[in-house]
Scaffold this motif. Sequence first.
Motif, mmCIF file in Angstrom:
data_model
loop_
_atom_site.group_PDB
_atom_site.id
_atom_site.type_symbol
_atom_site.label_atom_id
_atom_site.label_comp_id
_atom_site.label_asym_id
_atom_site.label_seq_id
_atom_site.Cartn_x
_atom_site.Cartn_y
_atom_site.Cartn_z
ATOM 1 N N TYR A 34 0.841 -1.193 0.000
ATOM 2 C CA TYR A 34 0.000 0.000 0.000
ATOM 3 C C TYR A 34 0.872 1.236 0.000
ATOM 4 C CZ TYR A 34 -3.782 -3.089 1.340
ATOM 5 O OH TYR A 34 -4.710 -4.089 1.370
ATOM 6 N N VAL A 39 -3.690 5.456 -1.691
ATOM 7 C CA VAL A 39 -4.887 5.057 -0.935
ATOM 8 C C VAL A 39 -5.686 6.297 -0.528
ATOM 9 C CG1 VAL A 39 -5.703 3.962 1.190
ATOM 10 C CG2 VAL A 39 -3.891 2.896 -0.131
ATOM 11 N N ASN A 42 -7.493 7.647 -3.642
ATOM 12 C CA ASN A 42 -8.640 6.807 -3.991
ATOM 13 C C ASN A 42 -9.793 7.027 -3.029
ATOM 14 O OD1 ASN A 42 -7.268 5.727 -6.152
ATOM 15 N ND2 ASN A 42 -6.610 3.909 -5.050
ATOM 16 N N SER A 43 -9.499 7.136 -1.741
ATOM 17 C CA SER A 43 -10.556 7.384 -0.756
ATOM 18 C C SER A 43 -11.197 8.750 -0.981
ATOM 19 C CB SER A 43 -9.995 7.305 0.659
ATOM 20 O OG SER A 43 -9.514 6.008 0.912
ATOM 21 N N SER A 96 -9.844 -4.275 -2.521
ATOM 22 C CA SER A 96 -8.580 -4.251 -1.790
ATOM 23 C C SER A 96 -7.424 -3.741 -2.651
ATOM 24 C CB SER A 96 -8.249 -5.640 -1.248
ATOM 25 O OG SER A 96 -8.069 -6.542 -2.312
ATOM 26 N N VAL A 99 -8.450 0.567 -2.191
ATOM 27 C CA VAL A 99 -8.488 1.152 -0.854
ATOM 28 C C VAL A 99 -8.042 0.088 0.133
ATOM 29 C CG1 VAL A 99 -10.297 2.818 -1.351
ATOM 30 C CG2 VAL A 99 -10.924 0.557 -0.573
ATOM 31 N N HIS A 100 -7.691 0.513 1.328
ATOM 32 C CA HIS A 100 -7.259 -0.441 2.344
ATOM 33 C C HIS A 100 -8.405 -1.392 2.630
ATOM 34 C CE1 HIS A 100 -5.606 -2.081 6.030
ATOM 35 N NE2 HIS A 100 -4.439 -1.609 5.630
#
Length: 132
Positions: A34, A39, A42-43, A96, A99-100
């Motif tokens: 990651y 991340v 993307n969030s 996955s 995002v986490h």
Amino acid sequence: MRAPAKRDSRTPKPVAKKPATVQTEAHVDDGFVYQPEVVAKNSQTIDLMKTFVNTAGGVVSGICGLTGWMGFAAFFVYSIITTLYISLILMRGSSSDFVHHKSPLLSFGGLCNGMVTYIVVWTICYDVVHVF
């Protein structure tokens, strides 16, 4: 034997990649790598999409004259459709990778934040169309 194809002036030319000047630190979790910046981006994109859908849904619900529980039911329908669209169409079922994996797309915190936006836009549009 075919002659080599000529490059069209409209096609982009390949660009040599420059080495990154800032090294980002990657995190490894359960075999996945990651990068926190990716991340976070993307969030942020997912949150912006949900905010847009909640705003547009509030406008539609207000113009259609939905009141009471029907308005709240419409909000949950919009939220579920948006989550399914993001997870099944855009992420192709593997969230996955984007995002986490421990942060669900349809979380209680996300619903509450989206609900505030939806209710404000819904009541304003309802008042403008049906009251004034």
